[in-house]
Design a protein around this motif. Structure first.
Motif, PDB file in Angstrom:
ATOM      1  N   SER A   1     -51.693 -11.441 -45.833  1.00 25.47           N
ATOM      2  CA  SER A   1     -50.897 -10.301 -45.116  1.00 25.47           C
ATOM      3  C   SER A   1     -49.643 -10.779 -44.926  1.00 25.47           C
ATOM      4  N   GLY A   2     -48.495  -9.871 -45.304  1.00 26.19           N
ATOM      5  CA  GLY A   2     -47.316 -10.150 -45.275  1.00 26.19           C
ATOM      6  C   GLY A   2     -46.590 -10.805 -46.675  1.00 26.19           C
ATOM      7  N   THR A   3     -47.458 -10.725 -47.629  1.00 26.06           N
ATOM      8  CA  THR A   3     -46.945 -11.534 -48.952  1.00 26.06           C
ATOM      9  C   THR A   3     -47.249 -10.221 -50.050  1.00 26.06           C
ATOM     10  N   LEU A   4     -46.173  -9.990 -50.656  1.00 32.59           N
ATOM     11  CA  LEU A   4     -46.145  -8.972 -51.834  1.00 32.59           C
ATOM     12  C   LEU A   4     -46.301  -9.672 -53.129  1.00 32.59           C
ATOM     13  N   GLY A   5     -46.799  -9.057 -54.274  1.00 27.00           N
ATOM     14  CA  GLY A   5     -46.650  -9.743 -55.537  1.00 27.00           C
ATOM     15  C   GLY A   5     -46.439  -8.800 -56.636  1.00 27.00           C
ATOM     16  N   PHE A   6     -45.692  -9.526 -57.790  1.00 30.90           N
ATOM     17  CA  PHE A   6     -45.263  -8.393 -58.568  1.00 30.90           C
ATOM     18  C   PHE A   6     -45.481  -9.227 -60.101  1.00 30.90           C
ATOM     19  N   ARG A   7     -46.103  -8.522 -61.083  1.00 30.99           N
ATOM     20  CA  ARG A   7     -46.293  -9.174 -62.359  1.00 30.99           C
ATOM     21  C   ARG A   7     -45.201  -8.222 -63.351  1.00 30.99           C
ATOM     22  N   CYS A   8     -44.651  -8.847 -63.893  1.00 28.60           N
ATOM     23  CA  CYS A   8     -43.646  -8.280 -64.743  1.00 28.60           C
ATOM     24  C   CYS A   8     -43.603  -8.379 -66.440  1.00 28.60           C
ATOM     25  N   SER A   9     -43.441  -7.555 -67.013  1.00 28.66           N
ATOM     26  CA  SER A   9     -43.717  -7.496 -68.400  1.00 28.66           C
ATOM     27  C   SER A   9     -42.715  -6.532 -69.065  1.00 28.66           C
ATOM     28  N   GLY A  10     -42.331  -7.105 -70.515  1.00 33.03           N
ATOM     29  CA  GLY A  10     -41.233  -6.082 -70.974  1.00 33.03           C
ATOM     30  C   GLY A  10     -39.866  -6.033 -70.405  1.00 33.03           C
ATOM     31  N   ARG A  11     -39.370  -4.832 -70.479  1.00 30.42           N
ATOM     32  CA  ARG A  11     -38.183  -4.410 -69.988  1.00 30.42           C
ATOM     33  C   ARG A  11     -38.215  -3.550 -68.740  1.00 30.42           C
ATOM     34  N   ILE A  12     -37.583  -4.174 -67.652  1.00 31.73           N
ATOM     35  CA  ILE A  12     -38.003  -3.304 -66.272  1.00 31.73           C
ATOM     36  C   ILE A  12     -36.879  -2.198 -66.012  1.00 31.73           C
ATOM     37  N   THR A  13     -37.423  -1.191 -66.007  1.00 29.72           N
ATOM     38  CA  THR A  13     -36.333   0.064 -65.861  1.00 29.72           C
ATOM     39  C   THR A  13     -35.982   0.349 -64.233  1.00 29.72           C
ATOM     40  N   GLY A  14     -34.811   0.954 -64.156  1.00 26.69           N
ATOM     41  CA  GLY A  14     -34.499   1.475 -62.670  1.00 26.69           C
ATOM     42  C   GLY A  14     -35.589   2.306 -62.117  1.00 26.69           C
ATOM     43  N   GLU A  15     -36.311   3.228 -62.919  1.00 26.56           N
ATOM     44  CA  GLU A  15     -37.057   3.890 -62.388  1.00 26.56           C
ATOM     45  C   GLU A  15     -38.290   3.118 -61.817  1.00 26.56           C
ATOM     46  N   GLU A  16     -38.890   2.288 -62.570  1.00 25.91           N
ATOM     47  CA  GLU A  16     -39.972   1.224 -62.117  1.00 25.91           C
ATOM     48  C   GLU A  16     -39.644   0.762 -60.636  1.00 25.91           C
ATOM     49  N   MET A  17     -38.231   0.084 -60.517  1.00 25.91           N
ATOM     50  CA  MET A  17     -37.953  -0.302 -59.352  1.00 25.91           C
ATOM     51  C   MET A  17     -37.971   0.317 -58.445  1.00 25.91           C
ATOM     52  N   GLN A  18     -37.549   1.711 -58.597  1.00 24.77           N
ATOM     53  CA  GLN A  18     -37.554   2.626 -57.380  1.00 24.77           C
ATOM     54  C   GLN A  18     -38.872   3.102 -57.084  1.00 24.77           C
ATOM     55  N   ARG A  19     -39.757   3.094 -57.917  1.00 21.04           N
ATOM     56  CA  ARG A  19     -41.260   3.575 -57.750  1.00 21.04           C
ATOM     57  C   ARG A  19     -42.427   2.261 -57.517  1.00 21.04           C
ATOM     58  N   MET A  20     -42.096   1.023 -57.889  1.00 21.22           N
ATOM     59  CA  MET A  20     -43.002  -0.075 -57.815  1.00 21.22           C
ATOM     60  C   MET A  20     -42.499  -1.064 -56.932  1.00 21.22           C
ATOM     61  N   VAL A  21     -41.338  -1.210 -56.548  1.00 17.07           N
ATOM     62  CA  VAL A  21     -40.936  -2.553 -55.685  1.00 17.07           C
ATOM     63  C   VAL A  21     -40.080  -1.932 -54.511  1.00 17.07           C
TER      64      VAL A  21
END
Length: 241
Positions: free
Chosen positions: A10-30
């Motif tokens: 609880s209180g911990t977030l995890g992000f697995r990243c691959s390829g090139r990250i777009t602004g749309e993905e940041m807005q939607r996933m992070v």
């Protein structure tokens, strides 16, 4: 691509990243998970895994990432970054010195260690009073929240004595995690520097140069530094008339 990771405390977030990250993905996933978590918790921890295929952030994604970090500058407690990419590791090291919270790098093979580092208690401060002597022991690596937890206890014990004798034990001290932890430490010195009548500082040889600097603000007190093997001598000196 960004993938949200599950099975985290609880209180911990995890992000697995691959390829090139777009602004749309940041807005939607992070951004939405971070904003939601900060509504529930005062501070959050983050685990970021950069896969071998990770190619970096687009300009829009980098802008969003920077804006998010500035908006919640004090919202993070710790950040663990897991990657084998040399260029990414160099970038994280450069970024870490600017951030107010601790950042730790792990290779991909040590993802479990990264999760463990985020969940474990890294350091603590013990406060003990015997008569006029206050013993303060710094143990492990201290973050800013360690100081927040002891602030009331420290104020209480100092309020009970006009001119306390203080023994500061650094034998098990491993340093500070992040700039905010160091700022909190210096703030405590500023708040209490005129109080002790005597100050004994016990430390390992590694921290002896720092020990000398730590006692300089206590110019009104009788001060003495001791090596870690001389704890008994420090205790005798602090209690002597």
């Amino acid at each position: 691509m960004i993938e949200l990771m599950d099975a985290l405390p609880s209180g911990t977030l995890g992000f697995r990243c691959s390829g090139r990250i777009t602004g749309e993905e940041m807005q939607r996933m992070v951004i939405p998970p971070v904003e939601a978590a900060l509504l529930e918790f005062d501070h959050i921890k983050a685990l970021v895994v950069l896969e071998p295929s990770f190619e970096g952030l687009s300009f829009e994604a980098a802008w969003d990432d920077t804006a998010l970090g500035l908006r919640h500058w004090d919202g993070f407690e710790r950040l663990a970054v897991v990657t084998d990419l040399a260029w990414a590791r160099h970038g994280v090291r450069a970024m870490a010195v600017l951030l107010p919270y601790p950042v730790h790098l792990f290779p991909l093979a040590e993802q479990d260690n990264a999760r463990r580092w985020l969940s474990e208690s890294l350091g603590t401060v013990h406060i003990d009073r015997q008569g006029e002597v206050i013993t303060i022991s710094l143990i492990g690596q201290l973050d800013q929240h360690t100081y927040a937890r002891i602030d009331d206890d420290l104020a209480q014990v100092f309020s009970e004595l006009d001119q306390p004798r203080v023994l500061l034990d650094l034998r098990k001290f491993d340093g500070w995690l992040g700039l905010n932890a160091l700022r909190q430490h210096l703030a405590l010195i500023r708040d209490y520097r005129h109080r002790p009548a005597r100050l004994a500082l016990v430390s390992s040889p590694l921290w002896q140069p720092l020990a000398q600097r730590l006692i300089q603000p206590f110019s009104r007190a009788q001060t003495h530094t001791f090596t870690g093997s001389d704890l008994l001598a420090a205790q005798e000196w602090i209690c002597a008339d």
